[in-house]
Design a protein around this motif. Structure first.
Motif, short mmCIF file in Angstrom:
data_model
loop_
_atom_site.label_atom_id
_atom_site.label_comp_id
_atom_site.label_asym_id
_atom_site.label_seq_id
_atom_site.Cartn_x
_atom_site.Cartn_y
_atom_site.Cartn_z
N GLU A 1 0.82 -1.20 0.00
CA GLU A 1 0.00 0.00 0.00
C GLU A 1 0.86 1.26 0.00
O GLU A 1 0.55 2.24 -0.68
CB GLU A 1 -0.94 -0.01 1.22
N ALA A 2 1.95 1.23 0.75
CA ALA A 2 2.86 2.38 0.77
C ALA A 2 3.46 2.61 -0.61
O ALA A 2 3.59 3.76 -1.06
CB ALA A 2 3.96 2.17 1.80
N ALA A 3 3.81 1.53 -1.31
CA ALA A 3 4.36 1.66 -2.66
C ALA A 3 3.30 2.21 -3.61
O ALA A 3 3.61 3.03 -4.49
CB ALA A 3 4.87 0.30 -3.15
N ARG A 4 2.05 1.77 -3.45
CA ARG A 4 0.98 2.28 -4.32
C ARG A 4 0.87 3.80 -4.21
O ARG A 4 0.82 4.51 -5.23
CB ARG A 4 -0.36 1.65 -3.93
N VAL A 5 0.84 4.29 -2.98
CA VAL A 5 0.69 5.73 -2.77
C VAL A 5 1.97 6.47 -3.14
O VAL A 5 1.95 7.46 -3.87
CB VAL A 5 0.30 6.02 -1.31
N GLY A 6 3.10 5.97 -2.64
CA GLY A 6 4.36 6.68 -2.82
C GLY A 6 4.82 6.78 -4.26
O GLY A 6 5.45 7.78 -4.64
N PHE A 7 4.49 5.77 -5.07
CA PHE A 7 4.95 5.77 -6.45
C PHE A 7 3.82 6.01 -7.45
O PHE A 7 3.98 5.84 -8.65
CB PHE A 7 5.68 4.47 -6.75
N GLY A 8 2.66 6.42 -6.92
CA GLY A 8 1.54 6.79 -7.78
C GLY A 8 1.03 5.67 -8.65
O GLY A 8 0.66 5.89 -9.81
N LEU A 9 0.95 4.45 -8.10
CA LEU A 9 0.48 3.30 -8.87
C LEU A 9 -1.04 3.29 -8.94
O LEU A 9 -1.73 3.77 -8.04
CB LEU A 9 0.98 2.00 -8.24
N ALA A 10 -1.56 2.72 -9.98
CA ALA A 10 -3.02 2.69 -10.18
C ALA A 10 -3.71 1.78 -9.19
O ALA A 10 -4.87 2.00 -8.84
CB ALA A 10 -3.33 2.25 -11.61
N ALA A 11 -3.02 0.76 -8.73
CA ALA A 11 -3.59 -0.19 -7.78
C ALA A 11 -2.49 -0.73 -6.90
O ALA A 11 -1.30 -0.61 -7.22
CB ALA A 11 -4.27 -1.34 -8.53
N ARG A 12 -2.89 -1.31 -5.78
CA ARG A 12 -1.91 -1.92 -4.90
C ARG A 12 -1.20 -3.05 -5.63
O ARG A 12 -1.85 -3.94 -6.20
CB ARG A 12 -2.60 -2.48 -3.65
#
Length: 213
Positions: free
Chosen positions: A163-174
């Motif tokens: 989840e941190a990677a999703r938010v931190g790297f602006g990913l479309a989904a977890r």
């Protein structure tokens, strides 16, 4: 084995990660220096990791204190000798009771030898530990990172990291475990620092923005 032993090691890893992706700059600015998170190894360290699976930090501490009281002294021999009633009184779930007994049995049989892990590669550590029933990839990863301090350990299956990677790297989904592992390849040989930063970032997001795993 290259280990993370002090704040200077964390700072070196953070400096190496920063230029790899703009997201790292924002993450580092939000978290600052993450906790070192080193912990005791061996049987007690592994027990603490198993206890902490899928529960809060506060719950894990309370359960571990109860385990150490009921099963004192906390050794493989004591766990193997414990009655079903003692295991119930320890506060452990049934699956965790089975895991502890399996780990204690593997140590007694010599099929789990912590001394072999001290200088082994992450791949060899995974192979050795996950051969024991009840020790999955996440448990092996956490032991690798925090008990051994391996600087390139990484728990791609951890939901908070995903989840941190999703938010931190602006990913479309977890990202899935496989997707996060692939993303983390670019962070070698500092994946252990990357994991600490992402856990700290997740904690900041959860505390300030109500992010749920």
């Amino acid at each position: 084995m290259n280990r993370i032993t002090c704040d200077a090691d964390l700072e070196e890893g953070m400096a190496a990660l920063r230029p790899l992706h703009p997201g790292w700059t924002a993450i580092i600015e939000r978290t600052g220096l993450p906790p070192l998170r080193r912990r005791e190894g061996g049987f007690r360290g592994l027990v603490a990791i198993i206890v902490s699976q899928q529960v809060s930090v506060a719950s894990a501490r309370a359960i571990l204190a109860r385990v150490e009281t009921v099963l004192a002294p906390l050794t493989p021999e004591r766990v193997l000798a414990a009655s079903d009633e003692e295991m119930r009184l320890s506060g452990l779930s049934r699956p965790k009771q089975r895991s502890l007994r399996a780990v204690a049995g593997a140590i007694a049989a010599g099929s789990l030898d912590f001394s072999l892990l001290e200088d082994a590669s992450p791949e060899r550590i995974h192979e050795h530990m996950t051969a024991v029933p009840g020790i999955g990839p996440w448990t092996a990863d956490v032991y690798l990172m925090f008990c051994l301090g391996h600087r390139d350990g990484f728990a791609a299956g951890d939901l908070a990291l995903q989840e941190a990677a999703r938010v931190g790297f602006g990913l479309a989904a977890r990202p899935s475990t496989r997707e996060l592992a692939a993303l983390a390849e670019a962070w070698r040989p500092w994946r252990g620092v990357a994991a600490r930063l992402l856990w700290a970032y997740y904690a900041a997001l959860k505390n300030r923005e109500g992010i749920n795993a």
